[in-house]
Motif scaffolding. Structure first.
Motif, short mmCIF file in Angstrom:
data_model
loop_
_atom_site.label_atom_id
_atom_site.label_comp_id
_atom_site.label_asym_id
_atom_site.label_seq_id
_atom_site.Cartn_x
_atom_site.Cartn_y
_atom_site.Cartn_z
N LEU A 258 -6.66 -1.77 -2.10
CA LEU A 258 -6.36 -0.45 -2.65
C LEU A 258 -7.57 0.13 -3.36
CD1 LEU A 258 -2.77 -1.06 -4.04
CD2 LEU A 258 -3.39 0.43 -2.14
N ARG B 251 -10.21 1.44 -0.75
CA ARG B 251 -9.85 2.43 0.27
C ARG B 251 -10.53 3.76 0.09
NH1 ARG B 251 -3.98 4.85 -1.35
NH2 ARG B 251 -4.37 4.53 -3.48
N LYS C 108 0.84 -1.20 0.00
CA LYS C 108 0.00 0.00 0.00
C LYS C 108 0.87 1.25 0.00
CE LYS C 108 -4.05 -1.87 2.37
NZ LYS C 108 -4.86 -1.77 3.59
#
Length: 171
Positions: A168, A171, A11
């Motif tokens: 990802l 998010r 990340k």
């Protein structure tokens, strides 16, 4: 010091900007941890050769870091050439192809192609497709060096990459 997980590392790598610079404050906000924790994580990435600190104090991805970032991005791309699976004994295409890690994972998980065929492709051809189409130098090297030698090894790697890309995206 608390060690970061690989998921956190990836990340953090993905948060690098278009010049491959990791902004500590931005990463802190996005990941929901303090800037000092991000700095500790960046130090771990430096020790692994994924990030380097420039003379002006910026944290920049190394060649390895850029390769990892590219591979994760490409694994979600829609413009990847298909990999056609062929029967090992006849050389004839099996009516099955894939052009993403998600599709390859499904083929492995649901046993959509014979195991011996998949093992043959893993040993002989897959690393080149991964390198040239996905741009995943890390996986290509792991296959070439024999670190990923079985379909189970490949499946674990794919699960890991897919868990990162899905987190990802959400998010």
């Amino acid at each position: 010091m608390k060690s970061m997980t690989y998921k956190t590392a990836y990340k953090l790598i993905m948060l690098a900007d278009e010049k491959d610079v990791i902004d500590i404050e931005n990463a802190s906000q996005v990941l929901g941890v303090s800037p000092s924790t991000i700095r500790k994580y960046v130090q771990q990435l430096i020790s692994e050769g994924i990030v380097e600190k420039t003379v002006d104090g910026k944290y920049v991805l190394t060649k390895l870091g850029v390769s990892i970032k590219k591979a994760v991005k490409m694994s979600t791309s829609k413009n990847i050439p298909s990999y056609v699976i062929t029967d090992v004994s006849t050389g004839q295409p099996i009516p099955l192809s894939f052009n993403s890690y998600e599709q390859l994972y499904a083929i492995i998980t649901y046993q959509l192609a014979p195991r011996d065929v998949l093992e043959h492709h893993l040993r002989n051809y897959l690393s080149e497709w991964v390198r040239s189409s996905i741009g995943d130098e890390v996986l290509a090297e792991k296959i070439s060096r024999g670190e990923i030698a079985t379909i189970e090894d490949l499946k674990k790697y794919l699960e890991f990459i897919l868990s990162i890309t899905s987190s990802l995206i959400t998010r």
